[in-house]
Design a protein around this motif. Structure first.
Motif, mmCIF file in Angstrom:
data_model
loop_
_atom_site.group_PDB
_atom_site.id
_atom_site.type_symbol
_atom_site.label_atom_id
_atom_site.label_comp_id
_atom_site.label_asym_id
_atom_site.label_seq_id
_atom_site.Cartn_x
_atom_site.Cartn_y
_atom_site.Cartn_z
ATOM 1 N N ALA A 140 0.754 -1.178 0.003
ATOM 2 C CA ALA A 140 0.062 0.089 0.132
ATOM 3 C C ALA A 140 0.965 1.040 -0.084
ATOM 4 C CB ALA A 140 -1.111 -0.034 1.151
ATOM 5 N N LEU A 189 2.419 1.679 -3.432
ATOM 6 C CA LEU A 189 1.303 2.181 -4.650
ATOM 7 C C LEU A 189 0.855 3.910 -4.374
ATOM 8 C CD1 LEU A 189 -1.013 -0.613 -4.307
ATOM 9 C CD2 LEU A 189 0.397 -0.063 -6.311
ATOM 10 N N GLU A 190 0.755 3.984 -3.000
ATOM 11 C CA GLU A 190 0.501 5.591 -2.604
ATOM 12 C C GLU A 190 1.574 6.377 -3.352
ATOM 13 O OE1 GLU A 190 -1.848 8.515 -1.248
ATOM 14 O OE2 GLU A 190 -2.056 6.451 -1.203
ATOM 15 N N LYS A 196 -5.232 -1.095 -5.712
ATOM 16 C CA LYS A 196 -5.633 -0.756 -4.175
ATOM 17 C C LYS A 196 -7.059 -1.077 -4.252
ATOM 18 C CE LYS A 196 -3.387 3.810 -3.306
ATOM 19 N NZ LYS A 196 -3.743 5.023 -3.226
#
Length: 752
Positions: free
Chosen positions: A336, A339-340, A407
């Motif tokens: 995560a 990806l952010e 996501k």
């Protein structure tokens, strides 16, 4: 009585099962109608007008295609009855599957089409009743109450036979394998059936908060597991030294930490914590940990030394399972974060500074952490962009969409099917990524995507093969729908291209601003000046916000949202404009002698006042004349001719003054500009100019708040019907639309 002009169709969906046998058809409101192979099947609708009176004078046509897309029913008129029931009866074919059908009804000038698809299914095998089973058992010829016939002999006479092993024929193994595979594939279809329905309003999922909550629960679970391992270890080491009371106390403490198998997510026990994580993620590691916790719970009942040893072993296994859960949380948290980070990088590129090299590096980094199968094609353009800048931007938008899809997959626990939609430019392209989550079987993916509510049918420029454009009357939105067969683990991207209608042009904003200035200017020296300044200031603020909203939008999704917020500001500006017009109207009746707007009422009042004042003045002069200019009044015989001449002079003077004032009032009232009369001697042809890359709205009235009659994407000629200082009423040469256009967009025919 409902006239044809105002009549609309009200169609009530009913189930065809009311007209045929229960074995032939089965359907329910809101579900797909099912027809059994070779049975009689009826498809129908009730049609009413606005007053819910059954319609019987119209025509309804049905068309249908079989599961392979081949025409099954050519356009055929449906029969109807006096209660408004339009129906079509047929014998269900032997080919099973989903039959796409459409019913279109024409009643006068009204027209409506509905989806009436159905499914053909095989006849279900008959299930014997309990009575039939009982009769078969008791009626069996070799039945006895005390013997098993030759069953025992058959078992013991089986060659070869042993007490510790048996043989199974290869044919039996093949049959068992086939049965197991069939059941596995059936379960796969039930669990991993992808049905896709989404909207543009969906955002990239926010998994940060969910992961934070998961981390908190996972830490609590880890601490609870450590307590259970520690406590069981102490009990095992000191088993011979512990009294029954001490042993019971330790088991109670372990039991409270474990909780009950039925504990909910709100319970602070190991079972409750596992239930919370399972509800959020559904990982297989959680199932393993749950089974180990159950084993520990069951082993606590055996207080013998061997039982305590087993308890210690199960506790160690539970600790290992909990460690796997914590490791999975660590993996998700790191993914995560990456990806952010990549999403932020993509957003910066969209804001400016994107180069081919940087974009290629971003693509490589995102594909390295991607968890979706075979998604490389999602990065390919669906429709050709007209500039290299747009092509580069679309590649960044595609990468951003892939990040959003990951996501969403992550938020679902990285299990099951995934669908995600993002937008690209040129004009506006809606791209939907769909996946087949099964790694065993090919599956048909059913996609249903709702377009933004502002889209009209003429705005849809292009769709991928297999996508159909339909209208949802309940939601008042267009949507695209299609079915696609995907191989195991396959992903596919489907696209729809529409006109970019989410623009409020600079010309439109300038036109509204200019109108506000011209309305406020005549109020400068009136009592309404302060109010006009406030209203004009509010209008300017709203218009500035409109431009700022559109300027800050980077992605197409943000552009659509900014447009909707800007429309709210434009409506607010229109309200302020109406109030400004009201001030101008109020000021027109009290500004000066001749009024401000028209002024006929004010002029009439002042005219009467002046006439009355003049009458009093001349009366005083007349009285002075009669008195001889003052001094002692001499008692003489008045001269009649002088008095008559004075009266005559006053009457003439008053008459001249009255006529003059009346003429002035009439002149003031009628001296305005004569209304423009258009169309004399043939149509007055003008040209509506549409800015490059933009649109011009044809409005219902001379207000930006009124409805949009038509949206022009290119410059076109039209017939001018009327005009004022700000607006021109025009109509299409084919009479397909008529409305008002801002005057700055209209030029004489032949001009640009």
């Amino acid at each position: 009585m409902v006239t044809t002009k105002h009549k609309s169709l009200i169609v009530v969906t009913l189930v065809g099962a009311a007209l045929i046998s229960a074995t032939g058809v089965g359907a329910a409101a809101g579900s797909i109608q099912s027809c059994t192979v070779s049975s009689s099947c009826t498809v129908g609708e009730f049609v009413y007008d606005d007053e819910y009176t059954p319609v019987t004078g119209g025509t309804c046509i049905i068309t249908a295609r079989d599961p392979n897309g081949v025409v099954y029913i050519d356009p055929t008129a449906m029969t109807y009855t006096s209660d408004g029931w339009f129906s079509y009866q047929f014998t269900a074919p032997t080919t099973t599957g989903y039959y796409r059908a459409q019913v279109c009804c024409t009643i006068g000038t009204e027209y409506m089409c509905l989806d009436k698809s159905w499914e053909v299914v095989a006849a279900a095998a008959s299930v014997p009743s309990a009575g039939d089973i009982a009769s078969a058992v008791w009626g069996y010829s070799s039945r006895t109450m005390s013997g098993f016939g030759t069953l025992a002999a058959d078992v013991w006479n089986r060659i070869p036979r042993t007490l510790t092993a048996g043989s199974v024929e290869s044919a039996d193994l093949t049959k068992i394998k086939q049965t197991g595979d069939a059941n596995r594939l059936l379960l796969e279809r039930l669990v991993n059936k992808p049905i896709i329905q989404n909207f543009i309003e969906e955002d990239i999922p926010e998994v940060g908060t969910k992961i934070e909550e998961t981390r908190t629960v996972a830490n609590q679970l880890f601490m609870s597991g450590q307590f259970v391992v520690s406590k069981t270890g102490v009990v095992s080491l000191k088993w011979g030294q512990l009294t029954d009371s001490e042993l019971s106390k330790s088991m109670v403490e372990i039991g409270k930490t474990l909780g009950e198998e039925t504990d909910s997510v709100a319970t602070n026990t190991m079972f409750g914590q596992l239930a919370s994580l399972k509800a959020a993620w559904g990982w297989k590691e959680l199932d393993i940990a749950y089974d180990q916790a159950k084993a520990v719970k069951q082993a606590m009942a055996d207080r013998r030394f061997s039982g305590v040893k087993s308890l210690t072993s199960f506790a160690a296994a539970l600790e290992k399972a909990v460690g796997s859960v914590v490791a999975r949380v660590d993996e998700v948290e790191k993914l995560a974060a990456v990806l952010e980070e990549k999403q932020i990088e993509a957003d910066k590129m969209l804001a400016g500074g994107a180069t081919q090299t940087r974009v290629d590096q971003l693509v490589k980094a995102v594909l390295a952490v991607n968890r979706l199968p075979k998604v490389e094609r999602a990065l390919a353009p669906s429709f050709a962009a007209d500039t290299s800048e747009k092509r580069l931007k679309n590649r960044v938008l595609a990468v951003r969409g892939l990040i959003g899809a990951n996501k969403k997959f992550l938020a679902k626990g990285m299990t099951g099917s995934v669908d995600y939609t993002w937008l690209e430019v040129g004009s506006i392209v809606f791209k939907s990524l769909v996946t087949n989550p099964s790694l065993l079987i090919s599956q048909t993916v059913e996609l249903k995507y709702y377009l933004p509510e502002e889209i009209k049918k003429e705005d849809i420029l292009q769709t991928d093969a297999g996508l159909e454009v339909k209208f949802d009357a309940e939601k008042n939105q267009y949507y695209v729908e299609g079915q696609y067969l995907l191989k195991p683990g396959e992903s596919r991207t489907l696209a729809v291209r529409t006109t970019d209608i989410w623009i409020i042009s600079q010309e439109m904003v300038d036109s509204v601003r200019k109108q506000a200035v011209e309305l406020a200017r005549p109020l400068e020296k009136t009592a309404y000046f302060a109010q006009s300044i406030t209203l004009k200031s509010d209008i300017d603020v709203a218009l500035d916000k409109v431009l700022a909203l559109q300027k800050t939008a980077v992605t197409p999704e943000q552009k659509i949202r900014a447009y909707r917020e800007a429309q709210i500001e434009m409506n607010g500006a229109a309200d302020k404009m109406d109030k400004l017009k009201d001030l101008v109207t109020q000021a027109s009746a009290s500004t000066n002698l001749f009024g401000f707007v028209g002024g006929s009422q004010t002029m009439a009042v002042w005219g009467l006042i002046i006439i009355l004042v003049a009458g009093f003045v001349f009366l005083a002069i007349y009285m002075r004349t009669l008195n001889g200019g003052g001094g002692e009044v001499k008692m003489e015989e008045p001269k009649v001719y002088r008095t008559g001449q004075g009266k005559m002079a006053i009457a003439v003077l008053v008459g001249v003054l009255t006529a003059g004032m009346t003429g002035m009032v009439s002149w003031k009232v009628n001296s305005g500009p004569a209304p423009m009369v258009l169309g004399v001697g043939g149509p007055d042809i003008v040209r509506v100019i549409v800015p490059t890359g933009g649109t011009v709205n044809v409005l219902l009235s001379t207000s930006v708040k009124s409805g949009v009659v038509a949206r022009l994407n290119m410059s076109t000629e039209a017939i001018r019907l009327a005009q004022d200082a700000k607006w021109v009423q025009v109509a299409a040469e084919d009479q397909s639309w008529q409305g008002w256009v801002a005057r700055e967009f209209v030029v004489e025919s032949g001009g640009e």
